[in-house]
Write an enzyme that holds these catalytic residues in place. Sequence first.
Site, PDB file in Angstrom:
ATOM      1  CG  ASN A  45      30.582   0.521  -3.516  1.00 55.51           C
ATOM      2  OD1 ASN A  45      30.993   0.367  -4.667  1.00 55.51           O
ATOM      3  ND2 ASN A  45      30.329   1.712  -2.991  1.00 55.51           N
ATOM      4  CE  LYS A  79      33.369   3.068  -1.089  1.00 49.46           C
ATOM      5  NZ  LYS A  79      33.248   4.178  -0.175  1.00 49.46           N
ATOM      6  CG  HIS A 139      27.750   4.991  -3.118  1.00 54.23           C
ATOM      7  ND1 HIS A 139      28.628   5.959  -2.712  1.00 54.23           N
ATOM      8  CD2 HIS A 139      27.943   3.932  -2.302  1.00 54.23           C
ATOM      9  CE1 HIS A 139      29.332   5.488  -1.682  1.00 54.23           C
ATOM     10  NE2 HIS A 139      28.936   4.258  -1.420  1.00 54.23           N
ATOM     11  CD  GLU A 148      32.151   6.946  -2.224  1.00 46.91           C
ATOM     12  OE1 GLU A 148      32.304   6.120  -3.152  1.00 46.91           O
ATOM     13  OE2 GLU A 148      32.457   6.703  -1.045  1.00 46.91           O
ATOM     14  CD  GLU A 164      26.301   2.802   1.692  1.00 48.08           C
ATOM     15  OE1 GLU A 164      26.973   1.815   1.966  1.00 48.08           O
ATOM     16  OE2 GLU A 164      26.573   3.566   0.753  1.00 48.08           O
ATOM     17  N   GLY A 224      33.530   5.233   4.915  1.00 50.05           N
ATOM     18  CA  GLY A 224      34.977   5.347   4.754  1.00 50.05           C
ATOM     19  C   GLY A 224      35.660   6.155   5.839  1.00 50.05           C
ATOM     20  CB  SER A 272      32.826   2.531   9.100  1.00 52.48           C
ATOM     21  OG  SER A 272      33.398   3.655   8.443  1.00 52.48           O
TER      22      SER A 272
HETATM   23  C1  PEP Z   1      30.270   2.240   0.763  1.00 52.43           C
HETATM   24  O1  PEP Z   1      31.075   2.603  -0.070  1.00 52.43           O
HETATM   25  O2  PEP Z   1      29.131   2.025   0.413  1.00 52.43           O
HETATM   26  C2  PEP Z   1      30.706   2.082   2.149  1.00 52.43           C
HETATM   27  C3  PEP Z   1      29.808   1.833   3.056  1.00 52.43           C
HETATM   28  O3  PEP Z   1      32.052   2.225   2.403  1.00 52.43           O
HETATM   29  P1  PEP Z   1      32.831   1.810   3.766  1.00 52.43           P
HETATM   30  O4  PEP Z   1      32.348   0.441   4.159  1.00 52.43           O
HETATM   31  O5  PEP Z   1      34.280   1.811   3.387  1.00 52.43           O
HETATM   32  O6  PEP Z   1      32.479   2.831   4.798  1.00 52.43           O
END
Ligand code: PEP
Length: 252
Positions: A9, A11, A96, A98, A168, A174, A213
């Site tokens: 992803n 973003k 997601h 966000e 997630e 992040g 992460s």
């Molecule tokens: C994501 O944006 O879906 C995500 C899991 O980000 P990260 O791997 O940076 O934690």
Amino acid sequence: MRKKLLVGNWKMNKTPSEAKAFALGCKDMVDYAVAHGIDVGVGPTFVCLAAVKENAPKDLIVAAQNCHFKPNGAYTGEISIPMLKEIGISWVILGHSERREYNGETSKVCNEKIKALLAADMTPLYCCGESLETFEKGETKAWVKTQIEEGFEGLTAEEAKKIVVAYEPIWAIGTGKSATKEIAEDTIAFIRGVLRDHFGAAAEEIRILYGGSVKPGNVREYMSQPDIDGALVGGASLELDSYKGLIEGLVG
Ligand code: PEP
């Protein structure tokens, strides 16, 4: 047997020329993934979708990060499913955290989008996950159950099978603070159980990813778990070296 899957992803990262450079550079690693029976993809921003689609190997899944559920109309700033389809996009990331936080995307709206994507023969990648507060109160399972039930509302088992789910935990996205493999497996196995309650045996065919992460150094831990079918990765999916490391981790 569920096929392993890695989706990056991106973003709000990469300009079209940067996205094109990634697309041109990923051929060998995509071939390597395919040779090992693994699906791999990336989710660029809307303005980068065409650059990636036109320059990447055909086996790379290219996913949009959102779509509208209406085919056209007075929805300023939105992108429709027919627009995506016309440029060869067949996957869309939905829900997601966000987008839930900053854009008011709810599970009920995701359900509308899921139905519209399935009607267009496209693949929704539906995200769920709880906040740190919910996690600390021990309410993760009730939270994700509602997100799953609202997202999958009104679908048949045949339709449900076509969806990919990503669990997630928001506190792991992040932050560098990934969930342990035991926590990830426990919640993902629970999600599969919720899907089984509604869709029976079809639940065994639904791929469920972990995200939060994930890095080349920890992806193998998640892949060792029976219910985790792959990863949705943000930061570590942006650079070719790291993306390659993730693929190698999925291979085993
Ligand atoms: C994501 O944006 O879906 C995500 C899991 O980000 P990260 O791997 O940076 O934690």
